[in-house]
Design a protein around this motif. Structure first.
Motif, short mmCIF file in Angstrom:
data_model
loop_
_atom_site.label_atom_id
_atom_site.label_comp_id
_atom_site.label_asym_id
_atom_site.label_seq_id
_atom_site.Cartn_x
_atom_site.Cartn_y
_atom_site.Cartn_z
N ASP A 160 -17.53 37.03 -10.00
CA ASP A 160 -16.35 37.35 -9.22
C ASP A 160 -15.20 36.42 -9.61
O ASP A 160 -15.34 35.56 -10.47
N ARG A 161 -14.08 36.58 -8.94
CA ARG A 161 -12.89 35.85 -9.36
C ARG A 161 -13.07 34.34 -9.24
O ARG A 161 -12.64 33.58 -10.11
N TYR A 162 -13.73 33.90 -8.18
CA TYR A 162 -13.97 32.46 -8.03
C TYR A 162 -14.81 31.94 -9.19
O TYR A 162 -14.50 30.89 -9.79
N ASN A 163 -15.89 32.64 -9.52
CA ASN A 163 -16.77 32.18 -10.59
C ASN A 163 -16.10 32.29 -11.96
O ASN A 163 -16.41 31.51 -12.87
N GLN A 164 -15.20 33.24 -12.14
CA GLN A 164 -14.47 33.32 -13.40
C GLN A 164 -13.63 32.06 -13.60
O GLN A 164 -13.61 31.48 -14.69
N PHE A 165 -12.95 31.62 -12.54
CA PHE A 165 -12.18 30.39 -12.65
C PHE A 165 -13.09 29.19 -12.89
O PHE A 165 -12.77 28.30 -13.69
N ALA A 166 -14.21 29.13 -12.21
CA ALA A 166 -15.15 28.02 -12.40
C ALA A 166 -15.64 27.97 -13.85
O ALA A 166 -15.72 26.91 -14.47
N ASN A 167 -15.98 29.16 -14.40
CA ASN A 167 -16.41 29.22 -15.80
C ASN A 167 -15.29 28.79 -16.74
O ASN A 167 -15.54 28.08 -17.72
N LEU A 168 -14.07 29.23 -16.45
CA LEU A 168 -12.96 28.91 -17.34
C LEU A 168 -12.68 27.41 -17.34
O LEU A 168 -12.42 26.82 -18.40
N ARG A 169 -12.74 26.78 -16.17
CA ARG A 169 -12.54 25.33 -16.12
C ARG A 169 -13.62 24.61 -16.91
O ARG A 169 -13.34 23.66 -17.64
N ALA A 173 -3.64 31.06 -21.26
CA ALA A 173 -4.96 30.56 -20.88
C ALA A 173 -4.86 29.40 -19.91
O ALA A 173 -5.78 29.16 -19.12
N GLU A 174 -3.72 28.68 -19.92
CA GLU A 174 -3.60 27.48 -19.11
C GLU A 174 -3.64 27.77 -17.62
O GLU A 174 -3.93 26.88 -16.82
N TRP A 175 -3.34 29.01 -17.21
CA TRP A 175 -3.48 29.34 -15.79
C TRP A 175 -4.46 30.48 -15.54
O TRP A 175 -4.63 30.95 -14.43
N GLY A 176 -5.13 30.93 -16.60
CA GLY A 176 -6.12 31.97 -16.42
C GLY A 176 -5.54 33.35 -16.26
O GLY A 176 -5.96 34.12 -15.38
N ASN A 213 -4.55 30.72 -9.54
CA ASN A 213 -3.89 30.57 -10.84
C ASN A 213 -3.08 29.28 -10.88
O ASN A 213 -3.07 28.57 -11.90
N HIS A 214 -2.40 28.99 -9.79
CA HIS A 214 -1.60 27.77 -9.74
C HIS A 214 -2.50 26.54 -9.84
O HIS A 214 -2.17 25.57 -10.55
N ALA A 215 -3.64 26.57 -9.18
CA ALA A 215 -4.59 25.46 -9.26
C ALA A 215 -5.15 25.33 -10.67
O ALA A 215 -5.40 24.22 -11.15
N MET A 216 -5.37 26.47 -11.35
CA MET A 216 -5.86 26.43 -12.73
C MET A 216 -4.84 25.77 -13.64
O MET A 216 -5.19 24.98 -14.53
#
Length: 630
Positions: free
Chosen positions: A438-447, A466-469, A490-493
């Protein structure tokens, strides 16, 4: 007749004219005259046409038997357009571009523009002095790859100018903590969808974003902001258009005479004949033009594999060279000559190879038989790493070799790790969209992905967005989805990327020994079933190192043990699951104690809580002098 071996025409025709743009092309003088010169060795006649003669031909004369045609015209003014009218051996005439023009009219036209000598006053002496002191191999190199036509656009869809990009792009990249900007080709080209890779203006910044001097001011401003500038450069092939370089004098001039070798099916272009002396002068002059007159810090040479192999193009019939294999002997010799000339004149710039095969010694020294590049894109690492991260975490344990295989060859070349534009287009999806869950895990993976890239040996490159996903894959016809930054994740990314880049710049272990065995020690890389990994990046000083630990599964590990070389106290540099970065951790473990409990080949170890689908970077605070460095 005695031929002066130092004349520009002689040097050009013998492959040693490395500043041929100062002789060929159009050269305007303050008395409102201009010299026109063009190489068309088999032409029956050549004339110049333009605004100054109502587009009626004014004949040029051939300079002896050099194949160069020249003439001087009066009442010429800057800004006027012109072309050459070339009559082929069969008597047919064709209007042709000036291959050495410094500026062209805006698309869809391709006439050259009469330009006065540049009056650019540079302000980057401090940057150039620093560049000379330390080569990039021994410095942090973290590149933001940009397509200028789609980074930002105006509401009506029009391009930002070089001047507007100076005011917006440079402070943005600086704030995000990158060290260099890499521009996709800005040499003049007609087709937007070619992204600049089908060129005809090898000495001209594209007029899409402004004139030549505006581009020079952009580079100067980058240097004043302590940002380096690379540009993609394409010596392998050129645009198909008949009014450009193709059959310039009515015969194969810049391209191979053998149509099978000249025709580049893969890119819909023509291949340069790299064995021809005049083509070598033309291309090396172009490379030096961008490095010297435009003050660039290096060139990323596109599609090097196409220059190394005769049969690289899928549409070509199978051919062999005189030695019975498929090496492009002329292409290999050209690359060595190019890199030798650049290194002799500018040892402080970077020549970067985008090379996708296993050709040996791409970054090897010329005296050792190598090609002489400074860096090579690590395409194998990129493909394997992305293929691993695209997997559902349930299956990652069975494919752990996708990560570990790169350890076998990570020092074979001087590598740059690229997540480039090629990986986020044509249905490949954005980096964010590649991530599972899901969206949360996508960000976790990207980080975690970007942290793994940061910690792995090699310099770094990321494509814009890529810097903000950004979720949508890259579209060259519109700007990035800046509206994404209204979303808190996205802002946190974006905030995470800035923190990660700052950490990379500050921590010498992450870049000081990128190219040598001493720069990395394995501590936990052979346990695929745990789907975790740990290794140490080492600076030159023994007590200066970073412990990088990764969890590629959505399961938290408490009391996770990590082997370290010293007893003592350690502190947290980065936790990818911090709430400020879009994670769930509101309280972070800030300190760790390493005791004399050997673990996985290290004399000491510490324990931590390893976040689910996350990564930790840890560094020593105070270590015991009596402990043994292994």
């Amino acid at each position: 007749m005695v031929v002066d071996s130092q004349t520009p025409s002689y040097l050009f025709n013998t492959g040693r004219g490395f500043q041929s743009q100062n002789f060929l092309g159009c050269h305007w003088h303050s008395n409102q005259t201009a010299d026109f010169r063009v190489w068309a060795p088999h032409a029956l006649a050549v004339a110049v046409v333009g605004d100054f003669n109502h587009w009626q031909p004014t004949a040029l004369r051939e300079l002896g038997t050099t194949g160069i045609w020249q003439g001087q015209l009066s009442k010429i003014f800057p800004g006027q357009l012109y072309k050459f009218r070339v009559t082929a051996p069969d008597g047919q005439s064709q209007l042709k571009i000036d291959p050495f023009a410094r500026q062209f009219e805006a698309k869809p036209g391709d006439a050259a523009v009469v330009c006065p000598p540049s009056r650019m006053h540079w302000h980057d002496s401090l940057w150039l002095a620093r560049r000379k002191r330390t080569h990039l191999e021994r410095r942090p190199l973290n590149i933001y790859e940009v397509h200028l036509g789609s980074w930002r656009r105006h509401p009506d869809g029009s391009y930002y100018t070089y001047t507007e990009l100076t005011a917006s792009l440079i402070p943005y990249v600086k704030r995000l903590g990158y060290t260099h900007i890499e521009l996709m080709p800005v040499m003049e080209h007609l087709l937007d969808r070619s992204w600049g890779y089908q060129q005809f203006g090898y000495f001209a910044p594209t007029s899409r974003f402004g004139d030549r001097d505006a581009f020079l001011h952009f580079v100067d401003a980058c240097h004043q902001a302590n940002l380096g500038v690379f540009v993609d450069w394409v010596p392998g092939h050129f645009i198909r258009n008949y009014d450009a370089l193709y059959q310039y004098d009515g015969t194969p001039t810049f391209e191979y005479a053998d149509r099978g070798r000249a025709d580049n099916h893969r890119w819909g272009a023509w291949n340069f004949d790299l064995g021809k002396a005049q083509v070598q002068s033309f291309l090396i002059s172009s490379a030096l033009f961008w490095l010297e007159e435009c003050h660039l810090d290096g060139l990323r040479v596109d599609a090097v594999s196409n220059l190394l192999y005769i049969n690289y193009d899928a549409g070509q019939e199978h051919r062999l060279n005189q030695y019975g294999d498929d090496r492009n002997v002329e292409g290999i010799a050209f690359l060595k000559k190019l890199n030798g000339v650049v290194a002799a004149r500018h040892p402080d710039v970077a020549m970067i190879a985008e090379e996708s095969s296993a050709y040996p010694q791409v970054t090897g020294a010329l005296q050792d038989g190598g090609l002489g590049f400074d860096f090579k894109w690590n395409m194998g690492w990129m493909h394997d790493t992305l293929n691993f991260f695209k997997l559902d975490p349930l299956y990652r344990a069975d494919h752990f070799q996708l990560l570990t295989f790169a350890f076998v060859y990570m020092y074979d070349e001087h590598f740059i790790l690229p997540f480039s534009h090629d990986e986020v287009v044509h249905g490949k999806r954005s980096l964010m969209h590649k991530m599972p869950g899901d969206r949360y895990n996508q960000f976790a993976n990207l980080r975690t992905l970007l942290t793994y890239m940061l910690a792995f040996p090699g310099k770094k490159l990321n494509f814009m967005g890529a810097e903000w996903g950004q979720y949508l894959e890259w579209r060259d016809w519109s700007q990035l989805e800046w509206v994404d930054l209204d979303d808190h994740l996205n802002h946190a990314m974006q905030r995470f990327t800035a923190a990660l880049n700052q950490l990379y710049h500050q921590q010498r272990p992450l870049w000081e020994q990128d190219q040598v065995d001493a720069g990395l020690r394995f501590t936990h890389t052979d346990d695929p079933q745990s789907v975790t990994m740990s290794f140490i990046r080492q600076a030159k000083r023994p007590h200066d190192f970073v412990v990088a630990t990764f969890n590629f599964a959505p399961v938290e590990h408490r009391q996770y043990r990590i082997g370290v070389p010293y007893c003592g106290t350690y502190h947290l540099l980065l936790n990818t699951e911090a709430q400020a970065f879009g994670g769930t951790w509101t309280r972070l473990e800030q300190t760790f104690t390493a005791t004399a409990q050997p673990y996985r080949g290290q004399p000491a170890s510490l324990t931590c809580t390893l976040p689910a689908m996350g990564a930790l970077l840890i560094a020593p605070t105070k270590v015991s002098r009596g402990s043994t460095h292994v």
